[in-house]
Design an enzyme around this catalytic site. Structure first.
Site, PDB file in Angstrom:
ATOM      1  N   HIS A 191      -5.199  -2.522  -4.248  1.00 20.97           N
ATOM      2  CA  HIS A 191      -4.133  -1.730  -3.902  1.00 20.97           C
ATOM      3  C   HIS A 191      -4.588  -1.330  -2.287  1.00 20.97           C
ATOM      4  CE1 HIS A 191      -1.631   2.230  -2.993  1.00 20.97           C
ATOM      5  NE2 HIS A 191      -1.772   2.046  -3.623  1.00 20.97           N
ATOM      6  N   PHE A 192      -4.162  -2.120  -1.452  1.00 23.81           N
ATOM      7  CA  PHE A 192      -3.954  -3.705  -1.727  1.00 23.81           C
ATOM      8  C   PHE A 192      -4.650  -4.400  -0.883  1.00 23.81           C
ATOM      9  CE2 PHE A 192      -0.262  -0.253  -0.468  1.00 23.81           C
ATOM     10  CZ  PHE A 192       0.397  -0.684  -1.199  1.00 23.81           C
TER      11      PHE A 192
END
Length: 146
Positions: A50-51
């Site tokens: 993420h991410f």
């Protein structure tokens, strides 16, 4: 005003790494208010997905950090010591600023109502004085399972 260390927080709420999201309590008035800190590290396990190219702390984890901070405020009240505080609801949640590795997340929860085993609080998470998230949280206090 009470200051609590990481180990003292672990003695109050049952969360453990990697899900314990409060590193220190800087201000505590049992049953009324709690202010905590989360040092956001690039080594947090959620940043792997993420991410990968743009690490942003998931909003749901910011809200969980706020809930854990509020739980400390409630569970330090004499009648709730030794119990569990469950996250029972969230209202009016807004995300206004991204939280990224290297940030210090200031978590503040003001308890606005306690009626029996139910508590409510106004919660705000800030980074460098800017609001990252604000919401209203509902807690349900319960005895731990035997």
């Amino acid at each position: 005003m009470n200051v609590l260390t990481y180990d003292q927080i672990k003695a109050i709420i049952p969360h453990r790494p990697p899900f314990l999201l409060v590193d220190r309590i800087t201000e505590l008035v049992p049953g009324e208010k709690c202010v905590g800190l989360k040092q956001v590290s690039g080594n947090e396990p959620y940043f792997v997905g993420h991410f990968p190219e743009y690490a942003v702390m998931p909003g749901v984890l910011i809200v969980e950090a706020l809930a854990q901070t509020g739980a400390v405020a409630l569970l330090q009240q004499d009648e709730f010591k030794g119990k569990l505080a469950f996250f029972a609801g969230i209202d009016k949640c807004r995300f206004k600023h991204q939280v990224t590795p290297g940030d210090t997340l200031e978590l503040s929860v003001e308890i606005t109502r306690i009626k029996g085993p139910i508590g409510k609080g106004n919660a705000v998470a800030k980074v460098d004085g800017k609001v990252a998230c604000q919401c209203e949280i509902t807690f349900a206090i319960s005895e731990p399972a035997e």
